[in-house]
Scaffold this motif. Sequence first.
Motif, PDB file in Angstrom:
ATOM      1  N   ALA A 203      -1.375  -2.998  14.222  1.00 52.81           N
ATOM      2  CA  ALA A 203      -1.663  -2.042  13.142  1.00 52.81           C
ATOM      3  C   ALA A 203      -3.152  -1.740  13.030  1.00 52.81           C
ATOM      4  O   ALA A 203      -3.998  -2.613  13.223  1.00 52.81           O
ATOM      5  CB  ALA A 203      -1.133  -2.566  11.809  1.00 52.81           C
ATOM      6  N   GLU A 204      -3.460  -0.495  12.715  1.00 61.10           N
ATOM      7  CA  GLU A 204      -4.840  -0.086  12.441  1.00 61.10           C
ATOM      8  C   GLU A 204      -5.142  -0.176  10.948  1.00 61.10           C
ATOM      9  O   GLU A 204      -6.252  -0.522  10.543  1.00 61.10           O
ATOM     10  CB  GLU A 204      -5.066   1.345  12.929  1.00 61.10           C
ATOM     11  N   ARG A 205      -4.140   0.175  10.130  1.00 64.29           N
ATOM     12  CA  ARG A 205      -4.269   0.065   8.681  1.00 64.29           C
ATOM     13  C   ARG A 205      -2.964  -0.473   8.113  1.00 64.29           C
ATOM     14  O   ARG A 205      -1.886  -0.232   8.658  1.00 64.29           O
ATOM     15  CB  ARG A 205      -4.618   1.416   8.028  1.00 64.29           C
ATOM     16  N   ILE A 206      -3.079  -1.181   7.000  1.00 64.18           N
ATOM     17  CA  ILE A 206      -1.932  -1.851   6.386  1.00 64.18           C
ATOM     18  C   ILE A 206      -1.908  -1.566   4.892  1.00 64.18           C
ATOM     19  O   ILE A 206      -2.948  -1.584   4.225  1.00 64.18           O
ATOM     20  CB  ILE A 206      -1.987  -3.377   6.612  1.00 64.18           C
ATOM     21  N   LYS A 207      -0.710  -1.302   4.374  1.00 65.17           N
ATOM     22  CA  LYS A 207      -0.488  -1.251   2.926  1.00 65.17           C
ATOM     23  C   LYS A 207       0.382  -2.442   2.554  1.00 65.17           C
ATOM     24  O   LYS A 207       1.343  -2.759   3.257  1.00 65.17           O
ATOM     25  CB  LYS A 207       0.218   0.043   2.506  1.00 65.17           C
ATOM     26  N   VAL A 208       0.049  -3.080   1.442  1.00 70.31           N
ATOM     27  CA  VAL A 208       0.807  -4.237   0.976  1.00 70.31           C
ATOM     28  C   VAL A 208       1.471  -3.890  -0.353  1.00 70.31           C
ATOM     29  O   VAL A 208       0.797  -3.466  -1.300  1.00 70.31           O
ATOM     30  CB  VAL A 208      -0.094  -5.472   0.794  1.00 70.31           C
ATOM     31  N   LEU A 209       2.795  -4.078  -0.402  1.00 69.62           N
ATOM     32  CA  LEU A 209       3.553  -3.791  -1.614  1.00 69.62           C
ATOM     33  C   LEU A 209       4.016  -5.084  -2.284  1.00 69.62           C
ATOM     34  O   LEU A 209       4.332  -6.069  -1.608  1.00 69.62           O
ATOM     35  CB  LEU A 209       4.790  -2.946  -1.301  1.00 69.62           C
ATOM     36  N   GLU A 210       4.068  -5.059  -3.603  1.00 67.71           N
ATOM     37  CA  GLU A 210       4.681  -6.121  -4.391  1.00 67.71           C
ATOM     38  C   GLU A 210       5.324  -5.474  -5.602  1.00 67.71           C
ATOM     39  O   GLU A 210       4.668  -4.741  -6.343  1.00 67.71           O
ATOM     40  CB  GLU A 210       3.660  -7.167  -4.828  1.00 67.71           C
ATOM     41  N   PHE A 211       6.612  -5.726  -5.793  1.00 65.70           N
ATOM     42  CA  PHE A 211       7.363  -5.131  -6.903  1.00 65.70           C
ATOM     43  C   PHE A 211       7.170  -3.619  -6.972  1.00 65.70           C
ATOM     44  O   PHE A 211       7.021  -3.037  -8.043  1.00 65.70           O
ATOM     45  CB  PHE A 211       6.972  -5.778  -8.235  1.00 65.70           C
ATOM     46  N   GLY A 212       7.162  -2.984  -5.792  1.00 67.73           N
ATOM     47  CA  GLY A 212       7.116  -1.532  -5.731  1.00 67.73           C
ATOM     48  C   GLY A 212       5.746  -0.907  -5.846  1.00 67.73           C
ATOM     49  O   GLY A 212       5.601   0.304  -5.714  1.00 67.73           O
ATOM     50  N   ARG A 213       4.727  -1.719  -6.083  1.00 63.02           N
ATOM     51  CA  ARG A 213       3.372  -1.185  -6.242  1.00 63.02           C
ATOM     52  C   ARG A 213       2.470  -1.641  -5.093  1.00 63.02           C
ATOM     53  O   ARG A 213       2.631  -2.743  -4.557  1.00 63.02           O
ATOM     54  CB  ARG A 213       2.745  -1.650  -7.563  1.00 63.02           C
ATOM     55  N   THR A 214       1.509  -0.800  -4.731  1.00 66.99           N
ATOM     56  CA  THR A 214       0.530  -1.164  -3.717  1.00 66.99           C
ATOM     57  C   THR A 214      -0.501  -2.101  -4.335  1.00 66.99           C
ATOM     58  O   THR A 214      -1.132  -1.767  -5.340  1.00 66.99           O
ATOM     59  CB  THR A 214      -0.183   0.085  -3.176  1.00 66.99           C
ATOM     60  N   ILE A 215      -0.659  -3.300  -3.725  1.00 69.19           N
ATOM     61  CA  ILE A 215      -1.649  -4.246  -4.241  1.00 69.19           C
ATOM     62  C   ILE A 215      -2.859  -4.359  -3.326  1.00 69.19           C
ATOM     63  O   ILE A 215      -3.883  -4.921  -3.714  1.00 69.19           O
ATOM     64  CB  ILE A 215      -1.031  -5.640  -4.469  1.00 69.19           C
TER      65      ILE A 215
ATOM     66  N   GLY B  63      -5.894  -1.517   3.702  1.00 63.16           N
ATOM     67  CA  GLY B  63      -7.094  -1.558   4.514  1.00 63.16           C
ATOM     68  C   GLY B  63      -6.816  -1.995   5.926  1.00 63.16           C
ATOM     69  O   GLY B  63      -5.676  -1.956   6.389  1.00 63.16           O
ATOM     70  N   THR B  64      -7.862  -2.419   6.614  1.00 62.50           N
ATOM     71  CA  THR B  64      -7.722  -2.901   7.981  1.00 62.50           C
ATOM     72  C   THR B  64      -6.978  -4.240   7.972  1.00 62.50           C
ATOM     73  O   THR B  64      -6.916  -4.917   6.932  1.00 62.50           O
ATOM     74  CB  THR B  64      -9.097  -3.107   8.627  1.00 62.50           C
ATOM     75  N   PRO B  65      -6.440  -4.660   9.125  1.00 65.32           N
ATOM     76  CA  PRO B  65      -5.785  -5.972   9.177  1.00 65.32           C
ATOM     77  C   PRO B  65      -6.705  -7.099   8.704  1.00 65.32           C
ATOM     78  O   PRO B  65      -6.265  -8.002   7.986  1.00 65.32           O
ATOM     79  CB  PRO B  65      -5.434  -6.122  10.659  1.00 65.32           C
ATOM     80  N   GLU B  66      -7.986  -7.059   9.089  1.00 62.56           N
ATOM     81  CA  GLU B  66      -8.919  -8.104   8.701  1.00 62.56           C
ATOM     82  C   GLU B  66      -9.107  -8.143   7.181  1.00 62.56           C
ATOM     83  O   GLU B  66      -9.119  -9.223   6.571  1.00 62.56           O
ATOM     84  CB  GLU B  66     -10.277  -7.878   9.383  1.00 62.56           C
ATOM     85  N   TYR B  67      -9.236  -6.957   6.582  1.00 62.75           N
ATOM     86  CA  TYR B  67      -9.422  -6.892   5.130  1.00 62.75           C
ATOM     87  C   TYR B  67      -8.194  -7.427   4.401  1.00 62.75           C
ATOM     88  O   TYR B  67      -8.306  -8.268   3.493  1.00 62.75           O
ATOM     89  CB  TYR B  67      -9.703  -5.449   4.694  1.00 62.75           C
ATOM     90  N   VAL B  68      -7.023  -6.936   4.798  1.00 64.85           N
ATOM     91  CA  VAL B  68      -5.788  -7.327   4.118  1.00 64.85           C
ATOM     92  C   VAL B  68      -5.511  -8.817   4.271  1.00 64.85           C
ATOM     93  O   VAL B  68      -5.103  -9.494   3.326  1.00 64.85           O
ATOM     94  CB  VAL B  68      -4.606  -6.492   4.662  1.00 64.85           C
ATOM     95  N   GLN B  69      -5.749  -9.344   5.457  1.00 63.44           N
ATOM     96  CA  GLN B  69      -5.463 -10.746   5.736  1.00 63.44           C
ATOM     97  C   GLN B  69      -6.309 -11.686   4.875  1.00 63.44           C
ATOM     98  O   GLN B  69      -5.905 -12.820   4.602  1.00 63.44           O
ATOM     99  CB  GLN B  69      -5.693 -11.033   7.221  1.00 63.44           C
ATOM    100  N   ASN B  70      -7.467 -11.200   4.433  1.00 68.76           N
ATOM    101  CA  ASN B  70      -8.366 -12.037   3.634  1.00 68.76           C
ATOM    102  C   ASN B  70      -8.421 -11.637   2.163  1.00 68.76           C
ATOM    103  O   ASN B  70      -9.233 -12.195   1.407  1.00 68.76           O
ATOM    104  CB  ASN B  70      -9.775 -11.988   4.240  1.00 68.76           C
ATOM    105  N   ASP B  71      -7.566 -10.715   1.749  1.00 67.05           N
ATOM    106  CA  ASP B  71      -7.527 -10.279   0.360  1.00 67.05           C
ATOM    107  C   ASP B  71      -6.824 -11.351  -0.481  1.00 67.05           C
ATOM    108  O   ASP B  71      -5.659 -11.672  -0.226  1.00 67.05           O
ATOM    109  CB  ASP B  71      -6.767  -8.948   0.266  1.00 67.05           C
ATOM    110  N   PRO B  72      -7.494 -11.916  -1.489  1.00 70.26           N
ATOM    111  CA  PRO B  72      -6.879 -12.968  -2.312  1.00 70.26           C
ATOM    112  C   PRO B  72      -5.560 -12.539  -2.957  1.00 70.26           C
ATOM    113  O   PRO B  72      -4.638 -13.349  -3.092  1.00 70.26           O
ATOM    114  CB  PRO B  72      -7.945 -13.251  -3.382  1.00 70.26           C
ATOM    115  N   LEU B  73      -5.464 -11.275  -3.355  1.00 69.30           N
ATOM    116  CA  LEU B  73      -4.217 -10.791  -3.953  1.00 69.30           C
ATOM    117  C   LEU B  73      -3.061 -10.861  -2.954  1.00 69.30           C
ATOM    118  O   LEU B  73      -1.938 -11.230  -3.298  1.00 69.30           O
ATOM    119  CB  LEU B  73      -4.380  -9.345  -4.438  1.00 69.30           C
ATOM    120  N   VAL B  74      -3.334 -10.504  -1.699  1.00 69.05           N
ATOM    121  CA  VAL B  74      -2.307 -10.526  -0.663  1.00 69.05           C
ATOM    122  C   VAL B  74      -1.927 -11.963  -0.313  1.00 69.05           C
ATOM    123  O   VAL B  74      -0.747 -12.293  -0.144  1.00 69.05           O
ATOM    124  CB  VAL B  74      -2.779  -9.770   0.592  1.00 69.05           C
ATOM    125  N   ILE B  75      -2.903 -12.820  -0.219  1.00 77.55           N
ATOM    126  CA  ILE B  75      -2.632 -14.229   0.088  1.00 77.55           C
ATOM    127  C   ILE B  75      -1.754 -14.844  -0.995  1.00 77.55           C
ATOM    128  O   ILE B  75      -0.791 -15.555  -0.705  1.00 77.55           O
ATOM    129  CB  ILE B  75      -3.961 -15.010   0.232  1.00 77.55           C
TER     130      ILE B  75
END
Length: 258
Positions: free
Chosen positions: A219-231, A234-246
Motif C-alpha cells: 500500500a502507498e496510503r492507508i485509511k483506518v476505520l473503527e466503528f465506521g469512522r476514519t481514525i 497516511g503512509t504505511p509508516e505513519y499509520v503503523q506508528n499512530d497511537p490511535l491505530v495501535i
Amino acid sequence: MSVLKADHISVNFGGLLAVDDFDIEIEQGQLWAIIGPNGAGKTTVFNLLTGIYYPTQGEIYVDGEKMTARKPHEFAAAGVSRTFQNIRLFGGSTVLDNVKMAHTMDCKYGYKDMIFRGKKYHAEEERITKESMELLDLFGLAEKKDFFATQLPYGEQRKLEIVRALATKPKLLLLDEPAAGMSPGEIDEVISLIKRIHREMNQTILMIEHHMKLVMGVAERIKVLEFGRTISEGTPEYVQNDPLVIAAYLGGDHDAHA
C-alpha cells in the motif's frame, strides 16, 4: 481528475450508523488500503463504492461522473471492478469460461449473432478467448484453462477471481481481503501478484486486508476505520506508528509488524 472520489458518505441501517462521514480520493495508479477491526465498516464501504448499498448522505464519483445511488452493473460499466472476501467463481464453469464471462460488457455481438453464429460472432469469440488466455498466461493459469474453477487449489481460485476482475479492464480494482484463508507462502505470492498488477499494468487499486505484511508491503496510503469512522490516514509508516491505530487495531493479535 481522480479515478474515485467518495465525498463524506455515510450509511444508516435502521438507526445503526455503519459508515460515518467516509471520504477518499484516489488518483490514477495509486494503491490504497483500508484496514480496521472486524465490524469497522470496511466491507460496507466497498458495498457503497460498488452500488450494492446506497449512501444515506454524501456523493460518489468515478472519473468525475456522479455515481451516487447507481446500480452495481452501472459501477461496473463505469470501470469499477471488485473481488469478494468469500470467493464467488462460477464453480461449474471452466477457468477459461470464468474469465470470458467478464467480457460481457465489451462484447460486440447481440442475440441475433449468437443464434446464427456468423462471422461477427466468431470474430468476437476469438478476440475474447485470446484476451482471456493472455491474462491466464500472465498469471500462470493458462495450463489449467479447462479445469472447473472448483478444481483449483484455494490460492489459485483467489488468483482466478482477480484475473476475472482484471478482464473487465477496470479503472479501479477493489480487492476484498485477497489473502483471506491463505498460508504464509500463498500470501507471499499474493503480495508479488498485487505488486505486478499495480506496477506492470499501472492498475489503480483499493483493497481491504487484515494481513499487515501484505498491507505494509504494497500500500502507498492507508485509511483506518473503527466503528465506521476514519481514525487515521497516511503512509504505511505513519499509520503503523499512530497511537490511535495501535490502540484500536494493531496492538491486538494482528501481525502488524510481520
